[in-house]
Design a protein around this motif. Structure first.
Motif, PDB file in Angstrom:
ATOM      1  N   SER A  44      -2.769  10.740   2.867  1.00  0.00           N
ATOM      2  CA  SER A  44      -1.588  10.283   3.587  1.00  0.00           C
ATOM      3  C   SER A  44      -0.469   9.909   2.624  1.00  0.00           C
ATOM      4  CB  SER A  44      -1.942   9.063   4.442  1.00  0.00           C
ATOM      5  OG  SER A  44      -0.775   8.464   4.957  1.00  0.00           O
ATOM      6  N   SER A  70      -2.839   2.702  -4.118  1.00  0.00           N
ATOM      7  CA  SER A  70      -3.378   3.420  -2.964  1.00  0.00           C
ATOM      8  C   SER A  70      -4.546   2.665  -2.344  1.00  0.00           C
ATOM      9  CB  SER A  70      -3.817   4.833  -3.358  1.00  0.00           C
ATOM     10  OG  SER A  70      -4.872   4.774  -4.300  1.00  0.00           O
ATOM     11  N   LYS A  71      -4.955   1.594  -2.974  1.00  0.00           N
ATOM     12  CA  LYS A  71      -5.944   0.698  -2.386  1.00  0.00           C
ATOM     13  C   LYS A  71      -5.743  -0.686  -2.980  1.00  0.00           C
ATOM     14  CE  LYS A  71      -9.609   1.827  -5.743  1.00  0.00           C
ATOM     15  NZ  LYS A  71     -10.986   2.306  -5.924  1.00  0.00           N
ATOM     16  N   GLU A 116       1.423   5.650  -1.012  1.00  0.00           N
ATOM     17  CA  GLU A 116       0.756   6.907  -0.749  1.00  0.00           C
ATOM     18  C   GLU A 116      -0.311   7.195  -1.797  1.00  0.00           C
ATOM     19  OE1 GLU A 116       4.853   8.044  -2.500  1.00  0.00           O
ATOM     20  OE2 GLU A 116       3.955   6.420  -1.327  1.00  0.00           O
ATOM     21  N   TYR A 117      -1.196   8.167  -1.458  1.00  0.00           N
ATOM     22  CA  TYR A 117      -2.388   8.441  -2.264  1.00  0.00           C
ATOM     23  C   TYR A 117      -2.059   8.812  -3.709  1.00  0.00           C
ATOM     24  CZ  TYR A 117      -1.382  13.443  -2.074  1.00  0.00           C
ATOM     25  OH  TYR A 117      -0.807  14.677  -2.219  1.00  0.00           O
ATOM     26  N   ASN A 175     -11.368   2.899  10.332  1.00  0.00           N
ATOM     27  CA  ASN A 175      -9.964   3.265  10.512  1.00  0.00           C
ATOM     28  C   ASN A 175      -9.195   2.145  11.201  1.00  0.00           C
ATOM     29  OD1 ASN A 175      -9.997   5.880   9.398  1.00  0.00           O
ATOM     30  ND2 ASN A 175     -10.850   6.731  11.295  1.00  0.00           N
ATOM     31  N   LEU A 215       0.852  -1.189   0.000  1.00  0.00           N
ATOM     32  CA  LEU A 215       0.000   0.000   0.000  1.00  0.00           C
ATOM     33  C   LEU A 215       0.888   1.240   0.000  1.00  0.00           C
ATOM     34  CD1 LEU A 215      -3.057   0.770   0.195  1.00  0.00           C
ATOM     35  CD2 LEU A 215      -2.693   1.011   2.657  1.00  0.00           C
ATOM     36  N   ASN A 248      -4.937   4.476   7.534  1.00  0.00           N
ATOM     37  CA  ASN A 248      -5.486   3.599   6.514  1.00  0.00           C
ATOM     38  C   ASN A 248      -6.755   2.943   7.043  1.00  0.00           C
ATOM     39  OD1 ASN A 248      -3.240   4.202   4.903  1.00  0.00           O
ATOM     40  ND2 ASN A 248      -2.046   2.511   5.793  1.00  0.00           N
ATOM     41  N   THR A 262      -5.592   3.683   1.447  1.00  0.00           N
ATOM     42  CA  THR A 262      -4.810   4.753   2.059  1.00  0.00           C
ATOM     43  C   THR A 262      -5.740   5.778   2.684  1.00  0.00           C
ATOM     44  OG1 THR A 262      -3.063   4.479   0.423  1.00  0.00           O
ATOM     45  CG2 THR A 262      -3.115   6.560   1.626  1.00  0.00           C
ATOM     46  N   GLY A 263      -5.375   6.242   3.883  1.00  0.00           N
ATOM     47  CA  GLY A 263      -6.192   7.223   4.572  1.00  0.00           C
ATOM     48  C   GLY A 263      -6.003   8.629   4.010  1.00  0.00           C
ATOM     49  N   GLY A 279      -0.401   3.212   9.080  1.00  0.00           N
ATOM     50  CA  GLY A 279       0.103   4.276   8.215  1.00  0.00           C
ATOM     51  C   GLY A 279       0.278   5.548   8.999  1.00  0.00           C
ATOM     52  N   THR A 309       3.262   4.646   3.847  1.00  0.00           N
ATOM     53  CA  THR A 309       3.179   3.404   3.085  1.00  0.00           C
ATOM     54  C   THR A 309       3.086   2.223   4.045  1.00  0.00           C
ATOM     55  OG1 THR A 309       5.575   3.154   3.000  1.00  0.00           O
ATOM     56  CG2 THR A 309       4.517   4.358   1.187  1.00  0.00           C
TER      57      THR A 309
END
Length: 346
Positions: free
Chosen positions: A331, A228-229, A221-222, A285, A219, A265, A327-328, A259, A334
């Motif tokens: 964010s 990212s997912k 970063e965005y 979360n 996973l 995440n 990914t939250g 994360g 990773t």
């Protein structure tokens, strides 16, 4: 006397003997206590007032006087006008007793050991209780007058109490138990959902039974849209009516999967209908909604779920059920590692 000569007369006296009386005391039953006398001694001049005090030994209480003194007053007085005998009567003190009643649920799943044993205890006794599971079961928690998951634990006997040890079967009878393999679950290969790269049966970790589904996660970063997912899912091939279903699964995630704690995440459960339209459950979360380093159950009621994403999937024609890690927010954290899924059922 006639004075017809000088005369001498002597008056002779004898000492008067003061009357003495004896006061004899005893206690009943023997060893239950003692009697104090004031004044002390036990032999007294007639008319002497003597105060008697009954003193109970441990485990007894004064009850009453008998013999030449009666009643329950303590201390009490007696006048010594004859020899007298007095008995102080005591009764054994009754310590309050309480009963501890134990049971197991379901019946036959295990047993409860008590230390000290017995089940009936003096007030204030602290009893250790230990739940022992029979083969095929594991301890879950306590209910009744003791709650929680500590095993063994203790209970203070300050009243009659009832405690139940709750167990659950370790056999995995769910729809997807992963006991025989991945059971059709795969890693999503869509361009924007590739953070779960591989799924495999893992016999080293399981909530129930002996195996689970291990998901290898990369996973990022965005701003890495492909990673990212990530998603894993099972295609049931034929549509099922899940419009009013309770879907449960267990998930285990490491602490590193959080994360960025400020934008953690998260996990979602998703459904796809025969037309490949989606419904994603609310975002959970990692670290708060889903604690880490332990098995956590996720439950989705398809009739009442507050959907996190919905493009109109028809839940009466569900073909795909899956789990997503994402990914939250924005964010830049990773996560590279594993998450585990077990016992998917509805």
């Amino acid at each position: 006397i006639v004075m017809d000569s000088n005369k001498s007369v002597t008056a002779n006296f004898t000492q008067q003997q003061t009357q003495q009386y004896t006061l004899t005391t005893s206690v009943s039953p023997s060893g239950a206590g003692s009697v104090l006398l004031d004044p002390a001694g036990g032999v007294y001049t007639a008319g002497t007032q003597v105060t008697l005090t009954a003193v109970a030994n441990s485990g007894y209480v004064f009850s009453n006087w008998s013999g030449d003194l009666t009643g329950t007053q303590n201390p009490a007085t007696i006048v010594m006008d004859s020899n007298k005998s007095v008995t102080a009567n005591f009764t054994q003190q009754q310590t309050q007793q309480y009963t501890l009643t134990t049971s197991v649920s379901p019946s036959g799943a295990g047993s409860v050991l008590l230390n000290p044993p017995g089940g009936t205890y003096a007030a204030g006794t602290v009893v250790q209780i230990t739940a022992q599971a029979n083969s095929g079961y594991q301890f879950v928690n306590w209910s009744g007058d003791v709650t929680g998951t500590s095993n063994p634990t203790t209970v203070l006997m300050d009243r009659n109490k009832t405690v139940t040890a709750n167990f659950e079967s370790t056999a995995d009878n769910s729809r997807y138990s992963f006991e025989t393999g991945v059971q059709g679950w795969v890693a999503q290969t869509y361009q924007d959902s590739q953070a779960i790269t591989v799924v495999a049966q893992d016999t080293t970790k399981a909530k129930y039974g002996t195996a689970s589904l291990r998901c290898t996660v990369d996973l990022r970063e965005y701003n890495h849209p492909n990673n990212s997912k990530g998603e894993t899912y099972v295609d049931m091939q034929t549509a099922q009516n899940m419009s009013n279903s309770i879907v449960t699964l267990w998930i285990w995630v490491p602490s590193t999967a959080i994360g960025d704690p400020l934008q953690p995440n998260g996990i979602q459960v998703f459904f796809k209908d025969s037309s490949w339209r989606n419904k994603y459950s609310r975002w959970r979360n990692i670290g708060t909604d889903i604690p880490t380093e332990e098995w956590v159950q996720i439950t989705v009621n398809t009739a009442t779920e507050q959907w996190g994403y919905d493009d109109g999937a028809d839940l009466s024609r569900v073909r795909v059920v899956g789990v997503k890690i994402g990914t939250g927010g924005t964010s830049t954290a990773t996560f590279s590692g594993y998450i585990w899924i077990d016992s998917v059922n509805w």
